[in-house]
Scaffold this motif. Structure first.
Motif, PDB file in Angstrom:
ATOM      1  N   GLU A   1       3.711  -5.139   4.353  1.00 50.16           N
ATOM      2  CA  GLU A   1       3.646  -6.603   4.413  1.00 50.16           C
ATOM      3  C   GLU A   1       2.259  -7.088   4.795  1.00 50.16           C
ATOM      4  N   LYS A   2       1.468  -6.253   5.444  1.00 47.67           N
ATOM      5  CA  LYS A   2       0.131  -6.633   5.908  1.00 47.67           C
ATOM      6  C   LYS A   2      -0.920  -6.488   4.808  1.00 47.67           C
ATOM      7  N   ILE A   3      -0.526  -5.965   3.643  1.00 44.82           N
ATOM      8  CA  ILE A   3      -1.455  -5.694   2.547  1.00 44.82           C
ATOM      9  C   ILE A   3      -1.337  -6.793   1.494  1.00 44.82           C
ATOM     10  N   ASP A   4      -2.480  -7.304   1.048  1.00 41.77           N
ATOM     11  CA  ASP A   4      -2.472  -8.308  -0.022  1.00 41.77           C
ATOM     12  C   ASP A   4      -1.963  -7.671  -1.311  1.00 41.77           C
ATOM     13  N   GLY A   5      -1.343  -8.482  -2.120  1.00 45.66           N
ATOM     14  CA  GLY A   5      -0.882  -7.989  -3.414  1.00 45.66           C
ATOM     15  C   GLY A   5       0.555  -8.382  -3.675  1.00 45.66           C
ATOM     16  N   TRP A   6       1.147  -7.690  -4.633  1.00 42.88           N
ATOM     17  CA  TRP A   6       2.481  -8.021  -5.115  1.00 42.88           C
ATOM     18  C   TRP A   6       3.377  -6.810  -4.935  1.00 42.88           C
ATOM     19  N   PHE A   7       4.599  -7.072  -4.483  1.00 39.21           N
ATOM     20  CA  PHE A   7       5.575  -5.990  -4.340  1.00 39.21           C
ATOM     21  C   PHE A   7       6.957  -6.613  -4.216  1.00 39.21           C
ATOM     22  N   SER A   8       7.750  -6.478  -5.254  1.00 38.10           N
ATOM     23  CA  SER A   8       9.082  -7.099  -5.269  1.00 38.10           C
ATOM     24  C   SER A   8      10.186  -6.089  -5.562  1.00 38.10           C
ATOM     25  N   PHE A   9       9.894  -4.790  -5.395  1.00 37.62           N
ATOM     26  CA  PHE A   9      10.871  -3.792  -5.830  1.00 37.62           C
ATOM     27  C   PHE A   9      11.157  -2.710  -4.772  1.00 37.62           C
ATOM     28  N   PRO A  10      11.373  -3.095  -3.507  1.00 39.75           N
ATOM     29  CA  PRO A  10      11.652  -2.083  -2.491  1.00 39.75           C
ATOM     30  C   PRO A  10      12.946  -1.305  -2.737  1.00 39.75           C
TER      31      PRO A  10
ATOM     32  N   ASN B   1      -6.536   0.091   3.350  1.00 42.04           N
ATOM     33  CA  ASN B   1      -5.160  -0.380   3.532  1.00 42.04           C
ATOM     34  C   ASN B   1      -4.174   0.761   3.723  1.00 42.04           C
ATOM     35  N   LEU B   2      -4.424   1.884   3.072  1.00 40.55           N
ATOM     36  CA  LEU B   2      -3.474   2.992   3.114  1.00 40.55           C
ATOM     37  C   LEU B   2      -3.861   4.106   4.095  1.00 40.55           C
ATOM     38  N   LYS B   3      -4.816   3.836   4.921  1.00 37.77           N
ATOM     39  CA  LYS B   3      -5.308   4.856   5.858  1.00 37.77           C
ATOM     40  C   LYS B   3      -4.174   5.578   6.611  1.00 37.77           C
ATOM     41  N   PRO B   4      -3.155   4.876   7.120  1.00 37.87           N
ATOM     42  CA  PRO B   4      -2.100   5.580   7.861  1.00 37.87           C
ATOM     43  C   PRO B   4      -1.299   6.587   7.032  1.00 37.87           C
ATOM     44  N   VAL B   5      -1.308   6.440   5.694  1.00 40.42           N
ATOM     45  CA  VAL B   5      -0.484   7.312   4.847  1.00 40.42           C
ATOM     46  C   VAL B   5      -1.298   7.962   3.727  1.00 40.42           C
ATOM     47  N   LEU B   6      -2.610   7.811   3.781  1.00 38.50           N
ATOM     48  CA  LEU B   6      -3.461   8.272   2.676  1.00 38.50           C
ATOM     49  C   LEU B   6      -3.301   9.765   2.406  1.00 38.50           C
ATOM     50  N   SER B   7      -2.974  10.533   3.408  1.00 45.22           N
ATOM     51  CA  SER B   7      -2.799  11.979   3.197  1.00 45.22           C
ATOM     52  C   SER B   7      -1.547  12.285   2.367  1.00 45.22           C
ATOM     53  N   SER B   8      -0.677  11.300   2.189  1.00 51.23           N
ATOM     54  CA  SER B   8       0.547  11.488   1.395  1.00 51.23           C
ATOM     55  C   SER B   8       0.410  10.966  -0.026  1.00 51.23           C
ATOM     56  N   ILE B   9      -0.800  10.494  -0.381  1.00 47.52           N
ATOM     57  CA  ILE B   9      -1.042   9.890  -1.689  1.00 47.52           C
ATOM     58  C   ILE B   9      -2.211  10.590  -2.356  1.00 47.52           C
TER      59      ILE B   9
ATOM     60  N   TRP C   1      -3.519  -1.617  -7.435  1.00 47.76           N
ATOM     61  CA  TRP C   1      -4.241  -2.737  -6.845  1.00 47.76           C
ATOM     62  C   TRP C   1      -4.686  -2.380  -5.426  1.00 47.76           C
ATOM     63  N   MET C   2      -4.243  -3.101  -4.405  1.00 49.70           N
ATOM     64  CA  MET C   2      -4.673  -2.825  -3.027  1.00 49.70           C
ATOM     65  C   MET C   2      -3.725  -1.905  -2.276  1.00 49.70           C
ATOM     66  N   GLY C   3      -2.655  -1.464  -2.941  1.00 50.47           N
ATOM     67  CA  GLY C   3      -1.801  -0.453  -2.357  1.00 50.47           C
ATOM     68  C   GLY C   3      -0.542  -0.926  -1.664  1.00 50.47           C
ATOM     69  N   LYS C   4      -0.149  -2.161  -1.847  1.00 51.33           N
ATOM     70  CA  LYS C   4       1.041  -2.667  -1.165  1.00 51.33           C
ATOM     71  C   LYS C   4       2.295  -1.858  -1.508  1.00 51.33           C
ATOM     72  N   SER C   5       2.563  -1.670  -2.803  1.00 45.75           N
ATOM     73  CA  SER C   5       3.746  -0.896  -3.198  1.00 45.75           C
ATOM     74  C   SER C   5       3.576   0.582  -2.867  1.00 45.75           C
ATOM     75  N   ALA C   6       2.360   1.083  -2.996  1.00 41.37           N
ATOM     76  CA  ALA C   6       2.099   2.491  -2.666  1.00 41.37           C
ATOM     77  C   ALA C   6       2.338   2.755  -1.184  1.00 41.37           C
ATOM     78  N   ALA C   7       1.979   1.797  -0.333  1.00 38.20           N
ATOM     79  CA  ALA C   7       2.225   1.945   1.102  1.00 38.20           C
ATOM     80  C   ALA C   7       3.718   2.050   1.374  1.00 38.20           C
ATOM     81  N   PHE C   8       4.504   1.209   0.697  1.00 39.14           N
ATOM     82  CA  PHE C   8       5.957   1.265   0.881  1.00 39.14           C
ATOM     83  C   PHE C   8       6.500   2.624   0.448  1.00 39.14           C
ATOM     84  N   MET C   9       6.093   3.077  -0.748  1.00 39.52           N
ATOM     85  CA  MET C   9       6.577   4.353  -1.259  1.00 39.52           C
ATOM     86  C   MET C   9       6.168   5.502  -0.346  1.00 39.52           C
TER      87      MET C   9
END
Length: 185
Positions: free
Chosen positions: A7-16, A96-104, A38-46
């Protein structure tokens, strides 16, 4: 347990619900690809869903991180002047994805270039959310469809968008629709 922070990341994500379902559905050793990040909003969720599942799921994010035509056109409401710096968007994604970047696994290239890196029938889930132009979507579907394993899922975002809907409907007789997405099981 990792808390969601998308939610803290700019962008679009409507498919959780779709992303959550994919993590629940597939087992250890599976392979997901998100095309258009884009900026990783959906990637952060995944990534958080994958981490919290304790499953060994490979997750690749494909993007040029150069923006689309609507982002570089000064007359567009989506104009992003920062894109004049060719590394700006990718740096935003990584930050934006620093907390989970090792998983991507980010792959900085076009969708069509990236699709050639994968063997046919090697992927469990591919999500297409790159260009919304009819021909680009059609090309993406045709490039990624052979990469899906039997029992795998090909899906994409922005089905209500004319170019997306036209391309999807040209290739598939019917698709499931959920959260502004099209899904082929």
């Amino acid at each position: 347990m990792v808390e969601h922070f998308y939610e803290k990341i700019d962008g679009w994500f409507s498919f959780p619900m779709l992303y959550k379902e994919m993590v629940e559905r597939f087992d250890n050793g599976c392979h997901f690809v998100e095309v258009g990040t884009w900026m990783g909003k959906s990637a952060a969720f995944m990534a958080v869903e994958i981490i919290n599942s304790s499953k060994d799921i490979r997750f690749d994010c494909v993007d040029t991180w150069a923006g689309s035509s609507e982002h570089i056109n000064p007359r567009s409401p989506y104009y992003t002047p920062e894109l004049a710096d060719p590394d700006w968007l990718f740096n935003q994604f990584e930050s934006n994805l620093k907390p989970v970047l090792s998983s991507i696994n980010p792959l900085r290239m076009t969708s069509l270039e990236a699709s050639t890196l994968y063997a046919d029938q090697s992927l469990d889930f591919v999500f297409i959310d790159a260009s919304h132009e009819y021909q680009d979507v059609l090309d993406d579907i045709r490039a990624w469809m052979p990469k899906i394993k039997s029992g795998g899922i090909l899906a994409g975002h922005d089905y209500p968008h004319h170019g997306v809907r036209k391309a999807v409907n040209e290739v598939f007789d019917s698709v499931e629709k959920q959260e502004h997405c099209w899904i082929v099981r």
